[in-house]
Design a protein around this motif. Structure first.
Motif, short mmCIF file in Angstrom:
data_model
loop_
_atom_site.label_atom_id
_atom_site.label_comp_id
_atom_site.label_asym_id
_atom_site.label_seq_id
_atom_site.Cartn_x
_atom_site.Cartn_y
_atom_site.Cartn_z
N THR A 95 7.46 4.50 1.92
CA THR A 95 8.18 3.83 0.84
C THR A 95 7.86 2.34 0.82
N LYS A 96 8.10 1.71 -0.32
CA LYS A 96 7.87 0.27 -0.46
C LYS A 96 8.83 -0.50 0.45
N LYS A 97 10.08 -0.03 0.55
CA LYS A 97 11.07 -0.71 1.38
C LYS A 97 10.62 -0.73 2.84
N THR A 98 10.10 0.40 3.32
CA THR A 98 9.60 0.46 4.70
C THR A 98 8.44 -0.50 4.89
N ALA A 99 7.54 -0.56 3.90
CA ALA A 99 6.39 -1.46 4.00
C ALA A 99 6.86 -2.91 4.12
N GLU A 100 7.83 -3.29 3.31
CA GLU A 100 8.34 -4.67 3.35
C GLU A 100 9.06 -4.96 4.67
N ASP A 101 9.90 -4.02 5.11
CA ASP A 101 10.66 -4.21 6.35
C ASP A 101 9.72 -4.30 7.56
N LEU A 102 8.70 -3.46 7.56
CA LEU A 102 7.73 -3.48 8.67
C LEU A 102 7.00 -4.82 8.73
N THR A 103 6.63 -5.33 7.55
CA THR A 103 5.92 -6.61 7.50
C THR A 103 6.78 -7.73 8.08
N VAL A 104 8.05 -7.74 7.71
CA VAL A 104 8.98 -8.75 8.26
C VAL A 104 9.09 -8.59 9.77
N PHE A 105 9.21 -7.34 10.23
CA PHE A 105 9.35 -7.06 11.66
C PHE A 105 8.12 -7.53 12.43
N PHE A 106 6.93 -7.23 11.88
CA PHE A 106 5.70 -7.68 12.55
C PHE A 106 5.65 -9.20 12.64
N ASP A 107 6.02 -9.88 11.55
CA ASP A 107 6.02 -11.34 11.56
C ASP A 107 6.95 -11.89 12.63
N GLU A 108 8.11 -11.26 12.79
CA GLU A 108 9.06 -11.69 13.82
C GLU A 108 8.49 -11.52 15.22
N LYS A 109 7.59 -10.55 15.36
CA LYS A 109 6.96 -10.29 16.67
C LYS A 109 5.69 -11.14 16.85
N GLY A 110 5.43 -12.03 15.90
CA GLY A 110 4.25 -12.90 16.01
C GLY A 110 2.96 -12.27 15.54
N ILE A 111 3.06 -11.14 14.82
CA ILE A 111 1.87 -10.47 14.28
C ILE A 111 1.74 -10.82 12.80
N LYS A 112 0.63 -11.41 12.43
CA LYS A 112 0.42 -11.82 11.04
C LYS A 112 0.16 -10.57 10.16
N ALA A 113 1.07 -10.34 9.22
CA ALA A 113 0.97 -9.12 8.40
C ALA A 113 1.33 -9.41 6.96
N ARG A 114 0.82 -8.58 6.06
CA ARG A 114 1.17 -8.62 4.63
C ARG A 114 1.35 -7.19 4.15
N TYR A 115 2.18 -7.02 3.12
CA TYR A 115 2.32 -5.69 2.52
C TYR A 115 1.66 -5.68 1.15
N LEU A 116 1.33 -4.48 0.69
CA LEU A 116 0.64 -4.32 -0.59
C LEU A 116 1.21 -3.08 -1.26
N HIS A 117 1.86 -3.27 -2.41
CA HIS A 117 2.32 -2.12 -3.19
C HIS A 117 2.34 -2.46 -4.67
N SER A 118 2.83 -1.53 -5.49
CA SER A 118 2.65 -1.63 -6.95
C SER A 118 3.41 -2.77 -7.60
N ASP A 119 4.40 -3.35 -6.91
CA ASP A 119 5.14 -4.47 -7.51
C ASP A 119 4.37 -5.78 -7.44
N ILE A 120 3.27 -5.80 -6.71
CA ILE A 120 2.48 -7.02 -6.55
C ILE A 120 1.46 -7.10 -7.68
N GLU A 121 1.39 -8.26 -8.32
CA GLU A 121 0.48 -8.44 -9.45
C GLU A 121 -0.97 -8.26 -9.02
N SER A 122 -1.80 -7.86 -9.98
CA SER A 122 -3.20 -7.54 -9.68
C SER A 122 -3.95 -8.72 -9.08
N LEU A 123 -3.72 -9.92 -9.62
CA LEU A 123 -4.41 -11.10 -9.10
C LEU A 123 -4.06 -11.31 -7.64
#
Length: 665
Positions: A455-483
């Motif tokens: 799910t998109k929610k899991t993707a976003e939550d995981l990205t935040v969790f990784f960042d908190e652990k010092g792992i540089k992460a980004r999520y990508l799903h359909s709500d993000i503009e093409s550019l």
């Protein structure tokens, strides 16, 4: 010597020589449907290039999305620097089609933003097809949509030659009819200017301008000029100046079409009045008469494509002209359908989705019934016009396997010696801790990781969790503009961050050698997100790295997991045996960085989202119909591997089912 000049710093190897030989031989023997089953990293693009060079035939290469099309375009430009490699995708940065929602009595006017650079590339593609033989066109599924008559496009061409009788009025008049705009201030593609006795024209399909030096009644001289400085580059004897738009109509056709449109309008108005729809009849009469007046006065009207059938003089129900028709001057040409397991279902689903929206407009008096003939091709029409075709995929779908029958050519040996990545299964208990340790191992090696969630929610939550652990992460799903999607992918390739999290990373063209780990969460959730095809395709994202690894987080082995593992094991055994026999040491793929700046979009959507076709507060009587329609669209989205949209539709369907249960109580 053939007309296609393939340039590459390497020669076919691995499975490529045999695949090229078999596919070329089948084409020469008249086989019209073949499948190239090529695993990720096996050099399918190079194989296609060799087939074009050896058969010496123009080619259309269809891709299921714009990012993959851009990647193919860049690669073929490198392979064929002396030939005409063109790019034909939808020119809309943003497109909201005309629509009507009867539940809320909402009319949505067509709204779009056109990417002028992409429009120029489309015109260059069709012009090249009419003027050259050495043409390769990389296209999306927009190639099956109506783009106007190639005959009209060619007939409206302005031919200018030194010494022929022409005057300035005749030239400017034809330029305006061909959709060129006069501008003394701005000399940009699709515009012309008058300077004394000279006419400067900048066709949208070429980089240099044209200067016509006019005499009293004839052309004195012709020059190619620099579009910015206006300096003369060289003198030429003749020029063919094609229209600035695909939809161009001759005056005689406009007069005939207006008569036909008027007759249809009169009949449809009477029909609506007879069934008790006076408002719809009045609306249709007013709108159509206004459009006819615009056509009569200017040769153009807003929404002219809805009148394309009468303007082209086609019979009701007949298929529209599309990119394939611009190949007609070539006796033979090839079609390659890349990632066919996605592209074929896309083509199959285009017509029905387009028709249902237009039918609503017709029923409520916004359009004439002939608007239905401005459409993409039906699938059977698409099949009929396909010439010799090669379906290309690591996981061909049922259609390709059926129509190819005995003409399926495997390409599972990679030239680099790489084998399919090892796949391990880890229980869901403690999966996040295990995943973090795996990611950290890859970071130490300078590698990237892909994480697939449900799910998109899991993707976003995981990205935040990784960042908190010092792992540089980004999520990508359909709500993000093409550019932004393109920018995220570029930064991922460049190592700005280490982990990309998403639902549907298959459509992004993620052939990145630096990806060493692919982690699939919820791998045992049997369904469209985790079927056999999807698991094999996702695992292939780690197949360009010698150290590639795939981890499935699951508590059971589903049939899809079993089948996917069996197929990957089969391929790995064949690859390993080949390496041993030929003393090959596997090496990670080194791939040139491809810039996509020419192809970036600012689109937020690719049209009206299916979810927006329904009222926010549906009436109880509408619920069964809405649930059925959303379920159909969910399955279509899943077939196209557009899992983010499929998930949205699934959630909406469950919500409506819940509402239906409550209303029954």
């Amino acid at each position: 010597m053939g007309i296609f000049k393939l340039k590459a710093p390497f020669s076919p190897s691995g499975d490529q020589p045999q695949a090229i030989k078999n596919l070329c031989q089948n084409i020469k023997n008249g086989q019209t449907r073949q499948t190239l089953l090529g695993v990720t990293g096996s050099g399918k693009t190079y194989t296609m290039a060799n087939i074009i060079a050896q058969t010496d035939m123009p080619a259309l290469i269809m891709s299921p999305n714009k990012v993959l099309a851009a990647q193919l375009y860049a690669e073929f430009k490198q392979f064929f620097p002396e030939n005409s490699v063109e790019y034909f995708i939808s020119y809309y940065d943003y497109y909201q089609p005309e629509a009507y929602i009867p539940q809320t009595d909402t009319y949505i006017e067509k709204d779009s933003s056109i990417n002028e650079h992409i429009e120029q590339m489309r015109l260059k593609a069709t012009t090249s097809l009419l003027t050259r033989n050495d043409v390769i066109v990389i296209a999306s599924v927009s190639s099956i949509y109506n783009i106007g008559s190639p005959d009209n496009f060619a007939e409206m061409c302005l031919y200018v030659k030194k010494g022929i009788p022409l005057n300035r009025v005749a030239v400017t008049s034809l330029l305006i009819k061909n959709q060129y705009e006069r501008s003394e201030m701005e000399f940009t593609p699709g515009k012309f200017r008058l300077r004394g006795g000279n006419i400067d024209i900048l066709p949208p399909y070429r980089e240099t301008g044209i200067r016509i030096e006019m005499g009293p009644q004839a052309v004195n001289a012709l020059y190619k000029i620099h579009p910015i400085t206006g300096d003369v580059i060289e003198e030429v004897d003749e020029e063919f100046i094609y229209p600035a738009k695909h939809f161009v109509v001759k005056e005689s056709d406009i007069d005939r079409a207006i008569k036909e449109i008027n007759e249809e309008k009169e009949g449809r108005v009477k029909e609506l009045e007879a069934i008790g729809k006076p408002l719809e009849a009045y609306r249709l009469k007013q709108r159509t008469e206004y459009d006819m007046e615009m056509l009569k006065q200017t040769g153009f009207c807003k929404g002219i494509e809805n009148y394309s059938r009468p303007l082209a003089g086609r019979e009701p129900g007949s298929r529209p002209d599309c990119l394939f028709d611009y190949f007609r001057k070539h006796e033979n040409f090839l079609v390659f359908i890349d990632e066919s397991h996605v592209a074929v279902p896309q083509v199959r689903g285009m017509y029905n989705g387009d028709r249902s929206r237009k039918q609503m407009l017709i029923d409520f008096g916004f359009r004439l019934p002939s608007a239905l003939d401005n459409r993409p091709l039906k699938f059977d029409e698409f099949e009929k016009i396909l010439p010799s075709t090669v379906f290309v995929s690591a996981t061909p779908g049922p259609y390709e396997l059926t129509v190819s029958a005995n003409n399926i050519v495997e390409q599972v040996i990679r030239p680099t010696g790489l084998v399919d990545p090892q796949v391990s299964i880890h229980p869901t208990a403690g999966q996040i801790g295990h995943l973090i340790s795996k990611i950290e191992e890859r970071i130490k090696k300078g590698q990237r990781s892909l994480v697939l969630s449900l799910t998109k929610k899991t993707a976003e939550d995981l990205t935040v969790f990784f960042d908190e652990k010092g792992i540089k992460a980004r999520y990508l799903h359909s709500d993000i503009e093409s550019l932004e999607r393109v920018e995220i992918l570029q930064k991922f390739k460049q190592g700005v961050f280490d982990v990309l999290v998403g639902i549907n990373l298959l459509r992004e063209g993620l052939d990145i050698p630096q990806v060493g780990l692919v982690a699939i969460l919820g791998a045992d959730n049997e369904g469209f997100l985790r079927n056999e095809t999807t698991l094999i395709q996702i695992s292939g994202r780690a197949a360009r790295n010698i150290d590639g690894e795939v981890v499935l987080y699951a508590d059971r082995k589903t049939d899809s997991i079993k089948n996917a593992l069996a197929e990957m094991d089969r391929r790995r055994e064949k690859q390993t045996a080949y390496n041993k026999e030929h003393h090959i040491t596997p090496q990670s793929i080194i791939k040139a960085e491809i810039e996509f700046k020419d192809f970036e979009n600012t689109a937020k959507t690719e049209g009206l989202r299916a979810l927006h076709n329904f009222t926010d507060i549906p009436k109880p009587d509408n619920l069964p119909k809405m649930i059925k329609e959303i379920e159909r669209q969910m399955k279509d989205a899943a077939d196209n591997l557009n899992f983010e949209l499929a998930v949205d539709l699934r959630d909406r369907m469950l919500e409506l089912k819940s509402m239906r249960v409550k209303t029954k109580k």
